[in-house]
Each structure stands twice: as C-alpha cells, then as structure tokens.
Scaffold this motif. Structure first.
Motif, PDB file in Angstrom:
ATOM      1  N   GLY A 309       0.795  -1.093  -0.076  1.00  0.00           N
ATOM      2  CA  GLY A 309       0.126   0.103   0.070  1.00  0.00           C
ATOM      3  C   GLY A 309       0.863   1.160   0.088  1.00  0.00           C
ATOM      4  N   ARG A 310       2.056   0.931  -0.327  1.00  0.00           N
ATOM      5  CA  ARG A 310       2.940   2.429  -0.276  1.00  0.00           C
ATOM      6  C   ARG A 310       3.751   2.259  -1.399  1.00  0.00           C
ATOM      7  NH1 ARG A 310       5.564   2.985   5.863  1.00  0.00           N
ATOM      8  NH2 ARG A 310       6.417   0.955   5.141  1.00  0.00           N
ATOM      9  N   PRO A 311       3.398   2.769  -2.423  1.00  0.00           N
ATOM     10  CA  PRO A 311       4.391   2.642  -3.769  1.00  0.00           C
ATOM     11  C   PRO A 311       5.302   3.938  -3.733  1.00  0.00           C
ATOM     12  CG  PRO A 311       2.217   3.842  -4.327  1.00  0.00           C
ATOM     13  CD  PRO A 311       2.365   3.327  -2.828  1.00  0.00           C
ATOM     14  N   PRO A 312       5.922   4.299  -4.660  1.00  0.00           N
ATOM     15  CA  PRO A 312       6.894   5.469  -4.505  1.00  0.00           C
ATOM     16  C   PRO A 312       6.016   6.716  -4.208  1.00  0.00           C
ATOM     17  CG  PRO A 312       7.585   4.177  -6.393  1.00  0.00           C
ATOM     18  CD  PRO A 312       6.206   3.480  -5.841  1.00  0.00           C
ATOM     19  N   TYR A 313       4.795   6.714  -4.798  1.00  0.00           N
ATOM     20  CA  TYR A 313       4.097   7.929  -4.559  1.00  0.00           C
ATOM     21  C   TYR A 313       3.895   8.035  -2.817  1.00  0.00           C
ATOM     22  CZ  TYR A 313       0.857  11.393  -6.679  1.00  0.00           C
ATOM     23  OH  TYR A 313       0.201  12.429  -7.049  1.00  0.00           O
ATOM     24  N   ALA A 314       3.957   7.122  -2.083  1.00  0.00           N
ATOM     25  CA  ALA A 314       3.916   7.422  -0.847  1.00  0.00           C
ATOM     26  C   ALA A 314       5.126   8.391  -0.324  1.00  0.00           C
ATOM     27  CB  ALA A 314       3.926   6.154   0.000  1.00  0.00           C
ATOM     28  N   LEU A 315       6.125   8.460  -0.783  1.00  0.00           N
ATOM     29  CA  LEU A 315       7.082   9.502  -0.688  1.00  0.00           C
ATOM     30  C   LEU A 315       6.836  10.922  -0.832  1.00  0.00           C
ATOM     31  CD1 LEU A 315      10.544   7.937  -1.893  1.00  0.00           C
ATOM     32  CD2 LEU A 315       9.758   8.374   0.445  1.00  0.00           C
ATOM     33  N   ARG A 316       5.705  10.919  -1.655  1.00  0.00           N
ATOM     34  CA  ARG A 316       4.874  12.502  -1.971  1.00  0.00           C
ATOM     35  C   ARG A 316       4.267  12.708  -0.568  1.00  0.00           C
ATOM     36  NH1 ARG A 316       3.514  16.582  -5.207  1.00  0.00           N
ATOM     37  NH2 ARG A 316       1.182  17.031  -5.326  1.00  0.00           N
ATOM     38  N   THR A 317       3.397  11.809  -0.038  1.00  0.00           N
ATOM     39  CA  THR A 317       2.831  11.913   0.946  1.00  0.00           C
ATOM     40  C   THR A 317       3.484  12.373   2.188  1.00  0.00           C
ATOM     41  OG1 THR A 317       1.040  10.436   0.161  1.00  0.00           O
ATOM     42  CG2 THR A 317       0.688  10.917   2.373  1.00  0.00           C
ATOM     43  N   THR A 318       4.556  11.580   2.302  1.00  0.00           N
ATOM     44  CA  THR A 318       5.545  11.734   3.504  1.00  0.00           C
ATOM     45  C   THR A 318       6.054  13.197   3.495  1.00  0.00           C
ATOM     46  OG1 THR A 318       6.217   9.172   3.468  1.00  0.00           O
ATOM     47  CG2 THR A 318       7.619  10.761   4.614  1.00  0.00           C
ATOM     48  N   PHE A 319       6.568  13.503   2.259  1.00  0.00           N
ATOM     49  CA  PHE A 319       6.902  14.953   2.195  1.00  0.00           C
ATOM     50  C   PHE A 319       6.095  15.947   2.536  1.00  0.00           C
ATOM     51  CE2 PHE A 319       6.754  18.799  -0.391  1.00  0.00           C
ATOM     52  CZ  PHE A 319       8.200  19.304  -0.031  1.00  0.00           C
ATOM     53  N   MET A 320       4.830  15.869   2.285  1.00  0.00           N
ATOM     54  CA  MET A 320       3.742  17.031   2.750  1.00  0.00           C
ATOM     55  C   MET A 320       3.480  16.660   4.232  1.00  0.00           C
ATOM     56  SD  MET A 320      -0.008  17.877   1.314  1.00  0.00           S
ATOM     57  CE  MET A 320      -1.031  19.088   2.370  1.00  0.00           C
ATOM     58  N   THR A 321       3.481  15.562   4.685  1.00  0.00           N
ATOM     59  CA  THR A 321       3.164  15.433   6.284  1.00  0.00           C
ATOM     60  C   THR A 321       4.467  16.019   6.912  1.00  0.00           C
ATOM     61  OG1 THR A 321       2.084  13.422   5.789  1.00  0.00           O
ATOM     62  CG2 THR A 321       2.959  13.941   8.088  1.00  0.00           C
ATOM     63  N   ARG A 322       5.786  16.103   6.529  1.00  0.00           N
ATOM     64  CA  ARG A 322       6.837  16.586   7.047  1.00  0.00           C
ATOM     65  C   ARG A 322       6.928  17.922   6.862  1.00  0.00           C
ATOM     66  NH1 ARG A 322      11.867  13.382   5.153  1.00  0.00           N
ATOM     67  NH2 ARG A 322      12.732  13.897   6.926  1.00  0.00           N
ATOM     68  N   VAL A 323       6.605  18.714   5.712  1.00  0.00           N
ATOM     69  CA  VAL A 323       6.763  20.030   5.660  1.00  0.00           C
ATOM     70  C   VAL A 323       5.713  20.844   6.203  1.00  0.00           C
ATOM     71  CG1 VAL A 323       8.278  19.962   3.642  1.00  0.00           C
ATOM     72  CG2 VAL A 323       5.951  20.035   3.343  1.00  0.00           C
ATOM     73  N   ALA A 324       4.464  20.206   6.418  1.00  0.00           N
ATOM     74  CA  ALA A 324       3.254  20.692   6.907  1.00  0.00           C
ATOM     75  C   ALA A 324       3.479  20.946   8.399  1.00  0.00           C
ATOM     76  CB  ALA A 324       2.059  19.880   6.747  1.00  0.00           C
ATOM     77  N   ASN A 325       4.642  20.420   8.883  1.00  0.00           N
ATOM     78  CA  ASN A 325       5.005  20.867  10.456  1.00  0.00           C
ATOM     79  C   ASN A 325       5.905  22.115  10.649  1.00  0.00           C
ATOM     80  OD1 ASN A 325       3.860  18.746  11.854  1.00  0.00           O
ATOM     81  ND2 ASN A 325       4.842  17.382  11.092  1.00  0.00           N
ATOM     82  N   LYS A 326       6.491  22.374   9.271  1.00  0.00           N
ATOM     83  CA  LYS A 326       7.590  23.765   9.149  1.00  0.00           C
ATOM     84  C   LYS A 326       6.902  24.672   8.798  1.00  0.00           C
ATOM     85  CE  LYS A 326      11.097  20.190   8.881  1.00  0.00           C
ATOM     86  NZ  LYS A 326      12.289  19.732   7.837  1.00  0.00           N
ATOM     87  N   TYR A 327       6.049  24.528   7.688  1.00  0.00           N
ATOM     88  CA  TYR A 327       5.759  25.784   6.763  1.00  0.00           C
ATOM     89  C   TYR A 327       4.252  26.123   6.891  1.00  0.00           C
ATOM     90  CZ  TYR A 327      10.125  24.696   4.371  1.00  0.00           C
ATOM     91  OH  TYR A 327      11.656  24.142   4.534  1.00  0.00           O
ATOM     92  N   GLN A 328       3.962  27.413   6.342  1.00  0.00           N
ATOM     93  CA  GLN A 328       2.651  27.911   6.446  1.00  0.00           C
ATOM     94  C   GLN A 328       2.053  27.090   5.359  1.00  0.00           C
ATOM     95  OE1 GLN A 328       1.401  29.547   8.967  1.00  0.00           O
ATOM     96  NE2 GLN A 328       3.464  29.127   9.641  1.00  0.00           N
TER      97      GLN A 328
END
Length: 366
Positions: A309-328
């Motif tokens: 259930g985690r294709p390469p595209y899951a890295l995109r989800t991971t990215f947004m989750t991480r940056v959502a904690n840092k940026y507006q």
C-alpha cells in the motif's frame, strides 16, 4: 448489427455498413450528419447499448464522441481513452450490451452497481466501482446529446462513498534505512547514483515520479539548491509531455528545494549524463511508472521495509506531512503544486498540528 460503421465515398456521400454486410448511402455529406441520420432511422429497440457504445472511445472520426472531446480540449491523454474502452468492454457491454439504450433505468443500474463484482468474481473497491459507473455515465450522457434518451439514468444512482485515506507515510526510522547518511551506503541501497539521486529528490521535494523523470540539467538551479519543471513523463505513451498533472487544477510548473546533499548528487549525475534527461534506463529510454515501482519495491524488500500500500508515490505523502509541520499552508501548497489543500496527503498527528500552531503563535507574539 454490432456497431455503427461509416466511410466516406468521395467528398459528398457517407456510407454505412448494413446488416447484410453491404455499404449503403446515408445521403449525407458529413459523418456528423450521417451519425444523426443513422439513429433517427432505427427503431428504438434496435439501438442497443452495444451498438451505440462499442467504438465510442476509439472512433475519432468527425462527429464522434472522441472527436468532439478532442476538439474541445478534453481528455487529451491516450491513457484515458484506453482505460474507458477497457472498462466498457470488460464490465459494461457484457452486462448491458443487448439492452435497448432507452430501456436502461436508474433502478436497473442501481441494482447492478451495488452487486456486480470484478471479472475474477472478487469484490471491487468503492473507488474501482466509481470509475466503472463514471464510464457508464459518460456513455449515457452522450446518448442524451445524440437525442436517444431524455435524461442520463446514472445521475440519480446513489453512489458508494469513497473514503480516500491517502497512503501510509514512511516513519523517520524507515527513512534513515532508505537514505543512510553515508553516500556509499546510500548508493548501495539504491543500486547506483541515478536511482539514489532520483529517490533523494522525491523525498526532498514531494515531486511526482513522472515529474522527476522529466528533469534535465536546465531545471537545476545550483545557487538555490532548487529544481524546476513544466514537464512530466506520460508512462502510457512513454513520452515526455509539456504539462504536469495539476496544470488544469494547480500550477503549470513544479518547484522544489533539495538538501545540500541531494544537490551534490545532482551535480555528480549531471557530470555523468551531460545533455538530455538526467534519469533514463541504461539504454537511454525514459523512466516509466512500471519500472519505477518495480525498482522501488525491489530495493525496499532488500532492506526489509514493507511497501504494501506504499508505492513510490507514498514518498510524496511523507513529504507533505513533514513540511506541513514547518511551513505555512501557502508555502506547502506551492511546493506540492496545489492551489488548494489536499487533506489526503496530510498525515500529521494531532500533537504535530498543535505543536506547529503553538510555535507559530509564539513567533507572532514576539
């Protein structure tokens, strides 16, 4: 007759294939006029779903559904037409093929929609059923346009709710295994410099696989550690297209800021590759989604990371989750290429959301 077949006889006469297998004149000068004439001559019970829909997604002659869509700039990717034709012949024609199109009702379609299964008799997901019922609705809406029915019966079908929960993110511990701090270990995980750089860009920027695959050295801005593109790989056609996925509903370009480490890898790769695409196969073919998923799965299995259930595209989800904690929010949307918030990508915990808001309030109060 299984499908409508037309051909031009000279410039001013359109012929149709009769039930006896012979070409006959419609008396019309254009195929568009001939299509309308053909259905007007038929008895209602003769215009079955199969007759009307059989070649709807492959016929692009003047006046056809596909012709009209292409002339108005809709459904421009070949993959969409291929997918619709596949759904039509796999699910819809076997079920409704012999039914006169005017006899197809909302209740009939509703009962089928709730009960039908996949070709292997397995239950289908709500998302899969959504695609199939949407394909049927497309056919019926065109039947309305052609004057065969007054109303699209699919519009009142009660749909199964789709719960788009997005993809599960990778944990920090998993990311450390995927992207070890030592470059030698990193390249050992991914097999070579190209694949290591490719997936480092993905985890740094949240770019889609096809956007990274279309990157050239001109899209790397060394002084900013920035990357930029307006192109992406169309895996169906195996070609570079001059648009990205969100061009219609988002920005016409993608930007990304990579880490110092990834920037160094990109510079090394540019030195190796020179002109053209930075990411290609050993025989210089573009990277398509199937190969990217295969490579990702192989490498992750090798280091013991479950990618169910985690294709390469899951890295995109991971990215947004991480940056959502840092940026507006506006900054995150810009980086993701969105013009509105996509909740399915945001996998922050309640504690992470509260922490970010708290820190932001502290900065504002100073």
């Amino acid at each position: 007759m299984e499908q409508l077949r037309l051909k031009l006889n000279g410039k001013n006469n359109v012929l149709y294939m009769g039930e006896d297998g012979k070409w006959k004149s419609t008396g019309k000068k254009t195929k568009e006029e001939a299509i309308q004439w053909f259905y007007e001559q038929k008895e209602k019970d003769e215009v079955t779903f199969k007759l009307f829909a059989d070649n709807m997604f492959i016929d692009n002659s003047v006046g056809s559904y596909r012709y009209l869509q292409e002339q108005t700039g809709r459904h421009s990717h070949e993959s969409w037409w291929y997918e619709q034709d596949k759904l039509l012949h796999r699910y819809l024609i076997p079920q409704f093929g012999k039914t006169p199109i005017y006899k197809m009702t909302t209740r009939q379609i509703q009962a089928w929609y709730l009960s039908f299964k996949g070709v292997s008799k397995k239950e289908l997901s709500a998302e899969a059923k959504k695609k199939i019922i949407n394909c049927l609705s497309t056919v019926m809406q065109h039947a309305v346009y052609m004057g065969l029915i007054d109303k699209n019966p699919c519009k009142d079908v009660i749909r199964i709710k789709c719960n788009n929960k997005g993809r599960k993110v990778f944990s920090e511990e998993e990311l450390k295994k995927m992207f070890p701090a030592n470059d030698i270990d990193l390249i050992n995980v991914w097999g070579n410099l190209m694949w290591a750089t490719y997936f480092m860009i993905m985890v740094d920027t949240g770019w889609r696989p096809g956007e990274i695959a279309a990157l050239t050295k001109e899209g790397f801005f060394e002084s900013y550690n920035g990357i930029y593109t307006t192109k992406s790989v169309n895996s169906f056609d195996k070609k570079i297209q001059d648009t990205i996925k969100t061009t219609e509903g988002g920005y016409a370009y993608r930007i990304g800021i990579v880490s110092d480490r990834t920037a160094k890898l990109i510079k090394r790769l540019i030195t190796q590759r020179g002109e053209g695409l930075l990411f290609t196969t050993f025989d210089n073919r573009i990277l398509c989604s199937t190969l990217i998923r295969q490579k990702f799965r192989e490498k992750m299995e090798r280091i013991g990371i479950d990618v169910t259930g985690r294709p390469p595209y899951a890295l995109r989800t991971t990215f947004m989750t991480r940056v959502a904690n840092k940026y507006q929010r506006e900054q995150v949307e810009e980086l993701m290429g969105h013009k509105q918030w996509r909740a399915c990508y945001d996998k922050r915990t309640p504690e992470e959301v509260i922490k970010k808001v708290s820190e932001y309030r502290k900065v504002c109060s100073q």
